[in-house]
Design an enzyme around this catalytic site. Structure first.
Site, PDB file in Angstrom:
ATOM      1  N   PRO A 107     -57.687 -41.356  21.144  1.00  0.00           N
ATOM      2  CA  PRO A 107     -57.105 -42.576  20.578  1.00  0.00           C
ATOM      3  C   PRO A 107     -56.256 -43.371  21.559  1.00  0.00           C
ATOM      4  O   PRO A 107     -55.037 -43.489  21.388  1.00  0.00           O
ATOM      5  CB  PRO A 107     -56.275 -42.037  19.406  1.00  0.00           C
ATOM      6  CG  PRO A 107     -55.867 -40.673  19.854  1.00  0.00           C
ATOM      7  CD  PRO A 107     -56.973 -40.139  20.707  1.00  0.00           C
ATOM      8  N   CYS A 108     -56.880 -43.951  22.566  1.00  0.00           N
ATOM      9  CA  CYS A 108     -56.112 -44.729  23.532  1.00  0.00           C
ATOM     10  C   CYS A 108     -55.558 -45.997  22.879  1.00  0.00           C
ATOM     11  O   CYS A 108     -54.659 -46.640  23.436  1.00  0.00           O
ATOM     12  CB  CYS A 108     -56.942 -45.046  24.763  1.00  0.00           C
ATOM     13  SG  CYS A 108     -58.460 -45.914  24.428  1.00  0.00           S
ATOM     14  N   HIS A 109     -56.054 -46.324  21.687  1.00  0.00           N
ATOM     15  CA  HIS A 109     -55.481 -47.473  20.969  1.00  0.00           C
ATOM     16  C   HIS A 109     -54.053 -47.185  20.501  1.00  0.00           C
ATOM     17  O   HIS A 109     -53.326 -48.101  20.128  1.00  0.00           O
ATOM     18  CB  HIS A 109     -56.372 -47.849  19.769  1.00  0.00           C
ATOM     19  CG  HIS A 109     -56.607 -46.727  18.808  1.00  0.00           C
ATOM     20  ND1 HIS A 109     -57.608 -45.789  18.970  1.00  0.00           N
ATOM     21  CD2 HIS A 109     -55.953 -46.370  17.671  1.00  0.00           C
ATOM     22  CE1 HIS A 109     -57.569 -44.922  17.965  1.00  0.00           C
ATOM     23  NE2 HIS A 109     -56.562 -45.241  17.170  1.00  0.00           N
TER      24      HIS A 109
END
Lengths: 200, 164
Positions: free
Chosen positions: A167-169
């Site tokens: 989840p780089c968001h």
């Protein structure tokens, strides 16, 4: 060439397509192929999913033609690539559940093999950020063992091969700014809002 | 000399960009199927098809990026068909079985005539008229001289003409 002969020899062979599909599914299941892929539609557009025998190797927003997305994989990893929706079933199912708000963490196996050590450390730190929460570039750099490598951490996140699932968001600027997102900021925003709304 | 070898090795790695195997599968599966149907009949075609693409997939990374994948695949298909015909040769009824197993369509007469050909003639006819291969490629696939492959094709067509 007499006609009935040419006609019979070249008669359409629709069985060939089913046979080709059976081949690709089996080659993927028995790991004769090094990579298997499929495309799925999602609220964020078409996604390309690619699995290796180690696990999911790529989850990519398919904004370009499929050939262009597969070409670097064939060049850098292996040209032994086949299309098999069945081979990607576990990840496809988890993604559907995630987008419906029913799933908060991913369990199906991921392929970390092709990553460099620092990128892998940054992305593992990113996986540890809980659903609905956020961290910062400094935060993941620190968790990866080098608090001053924020820029390198940003690069590692930008090159995240497993969008959404890693989840780089959830990584934002320390200043509170949005930061960047390889798939486009509207997608980052969508994912953060989805998680905000579905938070336990 | 050494530098030329080096250079060509280097340029090989640069041009080493084979397309995903799926491309070959989609582009050529129908011709592979047709070739096998002509050589071993519709029932055995499925197994030979799976064996052909499995062998191709295993060998694929070693294929030169600039070679003709179609002729390569049809050569593998030919070899698998010959293996199959050898395995079943002792039954000796191969030609009759093949003639009998196809549905009674207008093509039925053609299939029984094709099934009656010697394997090499059958291969030459299939590779030429389904695969569209050159005489040189057919000779390479069958493993004979170009002249012998021309003769097989000619004799095969003669035999078919007599029967049809």
């Amino acid at each position: 060439m007499n006609d009935p002969l040419a006609h019979a020899l070249r008669a359409p062979a629709p069985e060939a397509h089913a046979a080709a599909r059976r081949f690709a599914d089996r080659a993927a299941a028995e790991h004769e192929a090094d990579l298997a892929y499929t495309t799925v539609s999602s609220p964020l557009g078409e996604l390309l999913l690619v699995a290796s025998p180690h696990g999911l190797a790529q989850l990519h927003y398919l904004d370009e033609p499929l050939e262009l997305a597969l070409e670097p994989l064939a060049r850098r990893r292996s040209p032994r690539i086949v299309e098999s929706a069945a081979a990607l079933d576990p990840w496809r199912r988890e993604l559907d559940e995630y987008f419906s708000g029913a799933r908060r963490s991913f369990e199906a196996q991921l392929d970390w093999e092709a990553m460099r050590p620092f990128q892998s450390a940054v992305l593992r730190a990113t996986v540890a950020i809980p659903y609905g929460a956020t961290s910062t570039y400094t935060g993941v750099a620190t968790a990866a063992g080098n608090p001053r490598a924020q820029r390198a951490a940003g690069n590692a996140l930008g090159a995240n091969p497993l969008a959404i699932i890693i989840p780089c968001h959830r990584v934002l600027r320390s200043s509170g700014g949005f930061g960047g997102y390889t798939g486009g900021l509207h997608r980052k925003q969508y994912l953060l809002e989805l998680e905000e709304l579905s938070r336990p | 000399m050494a530098s030329r070898i080096e250079r060509s090795a280097r340029s090989n790695t640069v041009t080493h960009s084979l397309p995903p195997f799926q491309d070959l599968l989609e582009r050529h599966s129908e011709d592979v199927w047709r070739t096998l149907r002509a050589m071993v009949g519709v029932h055995a075609a499925e197994d030979c098809f799976q064996e052909t693409f499995l062998a191709a997939l295993r060998a694929y990374p070693r294929l030169r990026a600039d070679s003709a994948p179609r002729a390569w695949l049809l050569t593998i298909a030919h070899n698998k068909a010959i293996d199959h015909l050898r395995r079943t040769a002792r039954e000796h009824t191969q030609a009759i079985e093949m003639a009998g197993e196809d549905p009674p369509t207008p093509d039925g007469a053609v299939w029984s005539a094709v099934a009656g050909l010697a394997p090499r003639q059958r291969a030459a006819v299939a590779l030429r008229y389904i695969g569209d291969l050159s005489h040189r490629e057919i000779a390479a696939a069958i493993g004979c001289s170009e002249e012998a492959s021309r003769r097989s094709l000619h004799d095969g067509l003669e035999a078919l003409r007599r029967q049809l």
